[in-house]
Design an enzyme around this catalytic site. Sequence first.
Site, short mmCIF file in Angstrom:
data_model
loop_
_atom_site.label_atom_id
_atom_site.label_comp_id
_atom_site.label_asym_id
_atom_site.label_seq_id
_atom_site.Cartn_x
_atom_site.Cartn_y
_atom_site.Cartn_z
N ARG A 54 0.83 -1.21 0.00
CA ARG A 54 0.00 0.00 0.00
C ARG A 54 0.87 1.26 0.00
O ARG A 54 0.55 2.25 -0.66
CB ARG A 54 -0.95 -0.01 1.20
CG ARG A 54 -1.97 1.12 1.15
CD ARG A 54 -3.05 0.97 2.20
NE ARG A 54 -2.51 1.12 3.55
CZ ARG A 54 -3.25 1.05 4.65
NH1 ARG A 54 -4.56 0.81 4.57
NH2 ARG A 54 -2.72 1.19 5.84
N ARG A 107 9.08 19.20 -9.13
CA ARG A 107 10.26 18.92 -9.96
C ARG A 107 11.55 19.45 -9.35
O ARG A 107 12.63 18.97 -9.68
CB ARG A 107 10.08 19.53 -11.36
CG ARG A 107 9.06 18.76 -12.22
CD ARG A 107 8.85 19.42 -13.55
NE ARG A 107 8.30 20.77 -13.41
CZ ARG A 107 7.95 21.54 -14.44
NH1 ARG A 107 8.12 21.10 -15.68
NH2 ARG A 107 7.45 22.74 -14.23
N LYS A 153 -2.67 7.03 1.01
CA LYS A 153 -2.46 7.37 2.42
C LYS A 153 -1.41 8.48 2.47
O LYS A 153 -0.22 8.24 2.62
CB LYS A 153 -2.02 6.12 3.19
CG LYS A 153 -2.33 6.18 4.67
CD LYS A 153 -2.24 4.81 5.29
CE LYS A 153 -2.27 4.84 6.81
NZ LYS A 153 -3.52 5.34 7.38
N GLU A 186 -15.86 6.61 6.91
CA GLU A 186 -14.92 6.05 7.90
C GLU A 186 -14.80 7.01 9.07
O GLU A 186 -15.35 8.11 9.03
CB GLU A 186 -13.54 5.86 7.24
CG GLU A 186 -12.93 7.15 6.72
CD GLU A 186 -11.63 6.95 5.94
OE1 GLU A 186 -11.20 5.80 5.78
OE2 GLU A 186 -11.06 7.96 5.51
#
Length: 286
Positions: A54, A107, A153, A186
């Site tokens: 993940r 960048r 995440k 959630e």
Amino acid sequence: MHEHAVCWLNGRLVPTGEARISVFDHGLLYGDGVFEGIRFYNRRPFKLAAHLERFLDSARAIALDLPYSRDDLGAAVTETVAAFAGPDGYLRLVATRGEGALGIDPRNCARPSLFVIADRLSMVARESREQGARLIIAATRRLPPDGLDPRIKSLNYLNHILARIEANQAGADEAILLNAAGRVTEGTADNVFVVRHGRLLTPPPVEGALAGITRETVLELALAAGIPVSESALAPYDLYTADECFLTGTGAELIPVAEVDGRRMAACPGPFYRELARRYEEIVRA
């Protein structure tokens, strides 16, 4: 405060008091980076492969090119756990975009920073687990997936922090975020499950929930226990009228919910929670 903590930073263990990230790091300036929270029990990181996958997926999703392979990350975690004073603890694995110019363009960030912290995690007291958590439904809405995919995440948790502030101000233990359509996503740092009419239900990631690793483990345990389980869209009504409700997360493990917006659960902790918490305890101790 963190006298037991251990830190691995950009290739080596350093005393936490000397671990430094530049004020020009875009992780600090813009929340430009990704992280994982990982538990370890008996010096063994729990579900490490899933967490690393993940983590690498999150990095790829934000076009963060890490100069570390999966094996390198595993070695950094292993080294950090080995240096920690106790057998059980919590790891935070973080990659930032790195030091760059003032301005959001990534960048000009030459090299990402990577660090791993091992620390103690204040366990939720057993009494609290027995009494259950008091939840509110936050006014703050979860960022929609077409704005920021919930599977990333990232270091930017302001959306969840604002909901957590609402919980604090209401004297609650946790807040549930709804999506733009008013459906349950959630908690601020955990996934949510309900039991209704003998079925275990949890919102799918497409609703705006993080694809939690503890969540996935609970789904697997429910199947193994013969508990009917499905991912389905939930409204506040489904929380208010649930037979049981509980939260899952790497830090939280499993926590039963006593009430949502002042509505008491029919059971807390209920039989589904007790069975799944027992099975979860068995696998982490195995």
